[in-house]
Design a protein around this motif. Sequence first.
Motif, PDB file in Angstrom:
ATOM      1  N   GLY A 216       9.452  23.527   4.062  1.00 43.23           N
ATOM      2  CA  GLY A 216       9.948  24.884   3.867  1.00 43.23           C
ATOM      3  C   GLY A 216       9.053  25.839   3.123  1.00 43.23           C
ATOM      4  O   GLY A 216       9.546  26.785   2.502  1.00 43.23           O
ATOM      5  N   LEU A 217       7.733  25.653   3.185  1.00 45.88           N
ATOM      6  CA  LEU A 217       6.802  26.548   2.511  1.00 45.88           C
ATOM      7  C   LEU A 217       6.094  27.450   3.515  1.00 45.88           C
ATOM      8  O   LEU A 217       5.583  26.982   4.538  1.00 45.88           O
ATOM      9  N   GLY A 218       6.065  28.736   3.213  1.00 49.19           N
ATOM     10  CA  GLY A 218       5.176  29.638   3.920  1.00 49.19           C
ATOM     11  C   GLY A 218       3.800  29.570   3.284  1.00 49.19           C
ATOM     12  O   GLY A 218       3.615  28.943   2.232  1.00 49.19           O
ATOM     13  N   THR A 219       2.810  30.210   3.905  1.00 52.25           N
ATOM     14  CA  THR A 219       1.453  30.159   3.362  1.00 52.25           C
ATOM     15  C   THR A 219       0.874  31.559   3.176  1.00 52.25           C
ATOM     16  O   THR A 219       1.002  32.422   4.040  1.00 52.25           O
ATOM     17  N   LEU A 220       0.241  31.753   2.039  1.00 55.83           N
ATOM     18  CA  LEU A 220      -0.532  32.949   1.736  1.00 55.83           C
ATOM     19  C   LEU A 220      -1.976  32.473   1.648  1.00 55.83           C
ATOM     20  O   LEU A 220      -2.400  31.953   0.614  1.00 55.83           O
ATOM     21  N   VAL A 221      -2.728  32.600   2.729  1.00 52.74           N
ATOM     22  CA  VAL A 221      -4.051  31.989   2.758  1.00 52.74           C
ATOM     23  C   VAL A 221      -5.088  32.904   2.125  1.00 52.74           C
ATOM     24  O   VAL A 221      -5.083  34.115   2.326  1.00 52.74           O
ATOM     25  N   TYR A 222      -5.974  32.293   1.331  1.00 59.12           N
ATOM     26  CA  TYR A 222      -7.004  33.093   0.681  1.00 59.12           C
ATOM     27  C   TYR A 222      -8.396  32.724   1.199  1.00 59.12           C
ATOM     28  O   TYR A 222      -8.582  31.715   1.873  1.00 59.12           O
ATOM     29  N   SER A 223      -9.348  33.577   0.877  1.00 56.74           N
ATOM     30  CA  SER A 223     -10.743  33.453   1.308  1.00 56.74           C
ATOM     31  C   SER A 223     -10.885  33.390   2.820  1.00 56.74           C
ATOM     32  O   SER A 223     -11.640  32.564   3.349  1.00 56.74           O
ATOM     33  N   GLY A 296      -5.190  35.589  10.733  1.00 54.51           N
ATOM     34  CA  GLY A 296      -3.841  36.135  10.720  1.00 54.51           C
ATOM     35  C   GLY A 296      -2.957  35.654  11.841  1.00 54.51           C
ATOM     36  O   GLY A 296      -1.724  35.734  11.737  1.00 54.51           O
ATOM     37  N   ARG A 297      -3.538  35.132  12.902  1.00 48.74           N
ATOM     38  CA  ARG A 297      -2.755  34.684  14.055  1.00 48.74           C
ATOM     39  C   ARG A 297      -2.697  33.174  14.194  1.00 48.74           C
ATOM     40  O   ARG A 297      -2.186  32.658  15.182  1.00 48.74           O
ATOM     41  N   ARG A 298      -3.193  32.452  13.203  1.00 48.46           N
ATOM     42  CA  ARG A 298      -3.153  31.001  13.283  1.00 48.46           C
ATOM     43  C   ARG A 298      -1.746  30.488  13.015  1.00 48.46           C
ATOM     44  O   ARG A 298      -1.016  31.028  12.172  1.00 48.46           O
ATOM     45  N   PRO A 299      -1.327  29.428  13.720  1.00 42.90           N
ATOM     46  CA  PRO A 299       0.003  28.848  13.480  1.00 42.90           C
ATOM     47  C   PRO A 299       0.150  28.411  12.028  1.00 42.90           C
ATOM     48  O   PRO A 299      -0.764  27.822  11.445  1.00 42.90           O
ATOM     49  N   GLY A 300       1.289  28.721  11.447  1.00 43.96           N
ATOM     50  CA  GLY A 300       1.570  28.314  10.080  1.00 43.96           C
ATOM     51  C   GLY A 300       1.143  29.294   9.017  1.00 43.96           C
ATOM     52  O   GLY A 300       1.462  29.099   7.838  1.00 43.96           O
ATOM     53  N   VAL A 301       0.422  30.357   9.390  1.00 49.61           N
ATOM     54  CA  VAL A 301      -0.021  31.349   8.410  1.00 49.61           C
ATOM     55  C   VAL A 301       1.027  32.456   8.300  1.00 49.61           C
ATOM     56  O   VAL A 301       1.366  33.092   9.299  1.00 49.61           O
ATOM     57  N   THR A 302       1.534  32.675   7.102  1.00 54.80           N
ATOM     58  CA  THR A 302       2.513  33.733   6.867  1.00 54.80           C
ATOM     59  C   THR A 302       1.835  35.051   6.543  1.00 54.80           C
ATOM     60  O   THR A 302       2.161  36.092   7.114  1.00 54.80           O
ATOM     61  N   SER A 303       0.873  35.008   5.618  1.00 50.86           N
ATOM     62  CA  SER A 303       0.198  36.232   5.186  1.00 50.86           C
ATOM     63  C   SER A 303      -1.233  35.887   4.794  1.00 50.86           C
ATOM     64  O   SER A 303      -1.511  34.792   4.305  1.00 50.86           O
ATOM     65  N   VAL A 304      -2.131  36.838   5.027  1.00 50.44           N
ATOM     66  CA  VAL A 304      -3.548  36.655   4.717  1.00 50.44           C
ATOM     67  C   VAL A 304      -3.895  37.489   3.492  1.00 50.44           C
ATOM     68  O   VAL A 304      -3.666  38.704   3.476  1.00 50.44           O
ATOM     69  N   ILE A 305      -4.450  36.850   2.477  1.00 45.89           N
ATOM     70  CA  ILE A 305      -4.837  37.570   1.270  1.00 45.89           C
ATOM     71  C   ILE A 305      -6.178  38.247   1.495  1.00 45.89           C
ATOM     72  O   ILE A 305      -7.162  37.598   1.842  1.00 45.89           O
ATOM     73  N   ILE A 306      -6.196  39.551   1.305  1.00 43.93           N
ATOM     74  CA  ILE A 306      -7.425  40.329   1.438  1.00 43.93           C
ATOM     75  C   ILE A 306      -7.819  40.849   0.060  1.00 43.93           C
ATOM     76  O   ILE A 306      -6.954  41.115  -0.778  1.00 43.93           O
ATOM     77  N   GLY A 307      -9.120  40.989  -0.170  1.00 49.22           N
ATOM     78  CA  GLY A 307      -9.593  41.432  -1.479  1.00 49.22           C
ATOM     79  C   GLY A 307     -10.552  42.595  -1.386  1.00 49.22           C
ATOM     80  O   GLY A 307     -11.697  42.495  -1.853  1.00 49.22           O
ATOM     81  N   PRO A 308     -10.138  43.713  -0.801  1.00 46.23           N
ATOM     82  CA  PRO A 308     -11.047  44.858  -0.658  1.00 46.23           C
ATOM     83  C   PRO A 308     -11.436  45.430  -2.006  1.00 46.23           C
ATOM     84  O   PRO A 308     -10.671  45.374  -2.970  1.00 46.23           O
ATOM     85  N   ARG A 309     -12.617  46.018  -2.038  1.00 43.72           N
ATOM     86  CA  ARG A 309     -13.096  46.673  -3.256  1.00 43.72           C
ATOM     87  C   ARG A 309     -13.084  48.185  -3.123  1.00 43.72           C
ATOM     88  O   ARG A 309     -13.459  48.897  -4.059  1.00 43.72           O
TER      89      ARG A 309
END
Length: 342
Positions: A216-223, A296-309
């Motif tokens: 039951g975990l979503g994922t916030l993927v980084y890097s 962003g479209r991979r199975p199991g990915v809920t949200s993609v962490i972006i780090g703009p400057r």
Amino acid sequence: MSPADSTADAPRPAYRRLGDSGLKVSPACLGTMNFGPPGTAGVGCCDEAEATRLVHAFLDAGHNIVDTANGYTDGESERILGRALKGRREEVVLATKAFLPQGPGPNDRGLSRAHLTRALDASLRRLGTDHVDLYQCHQWDAETPIEETMATLDGFVRAGKVRYLGCSNFTAAQIVEAQWAAERVGGTRFVALQPPYSLLDRGIEEEILPTCERHGLGTLVYSPLGSGLLTGRYAPGTDPEPDSRFGRLFRSGLAGARNWAQNFFTERNFRIADGVAAVARELGTTPASVALAWAGRRPGVTSVIIGPRSTAQLTENLRALSLDLPPDALTALDTLSTPDHP
């Protein structure tokens, strides 16, 4: 039109449930590790004025989850974010993390009840709020019983200081142990994992993503940009630009930082980066956009962490997450980046 205004042209996000919870989050998550002066890991360098513009432009574009940690730029990231959210707090799913050292004492780090209680209160003060929406364990603590950690976190939920719980950098086995421990203590389970994930690092696909789905975990993927290597900014055999992430690591003086950066510049990684750049040229877009669209479209990915400057980078990142990659491009990227690819 200013760069901040141009985010209004980006497609409005379709919100997604975070794991088994009822919490809705946007497909982009704004990471704030860059907020503030260079910190102990050589990160930072987005000043408060620009950071505030980034936060407001991100929210104006319809996205809603913002992630920080008490260890980012020695707490300055939380302070800047808290001030930037003044008057807009209810629009945000505010996420922060704890584990990293907050002082020299033996109880100034980790996931013990003693440390987490102090760490949460300090984060709330820096953020200028009475609660965080997602409180995450920054990493596993082998010295603290997981039952103690989960019972402590449940107490935060019951006290109204935290709405949802998550973890970062946990293995599949550690996720299972934490969820079982929550059940044993009658506590609140995790609903989110924050793992690294990119075309350079697909290690979560084999065990971690299936475990998240089962528990039951979503994922916030980084890097998702592979620490910037997938942007095409780096070339084999050359030192990185001084203002790049790896350039700052090279100059940081941290023990092992230069070796880590150099070891990241492998033949395989540059081969993948070249493949991403080739796809970008065919599509008339940037390598960063291709890498973000893939993640962003991979199975199991809920949200993609972006780090703009900058707001210009933010606009590009948000548009990238709505980019449709054609089947032949997806096949090429998948083949090139498969973990066992020679």
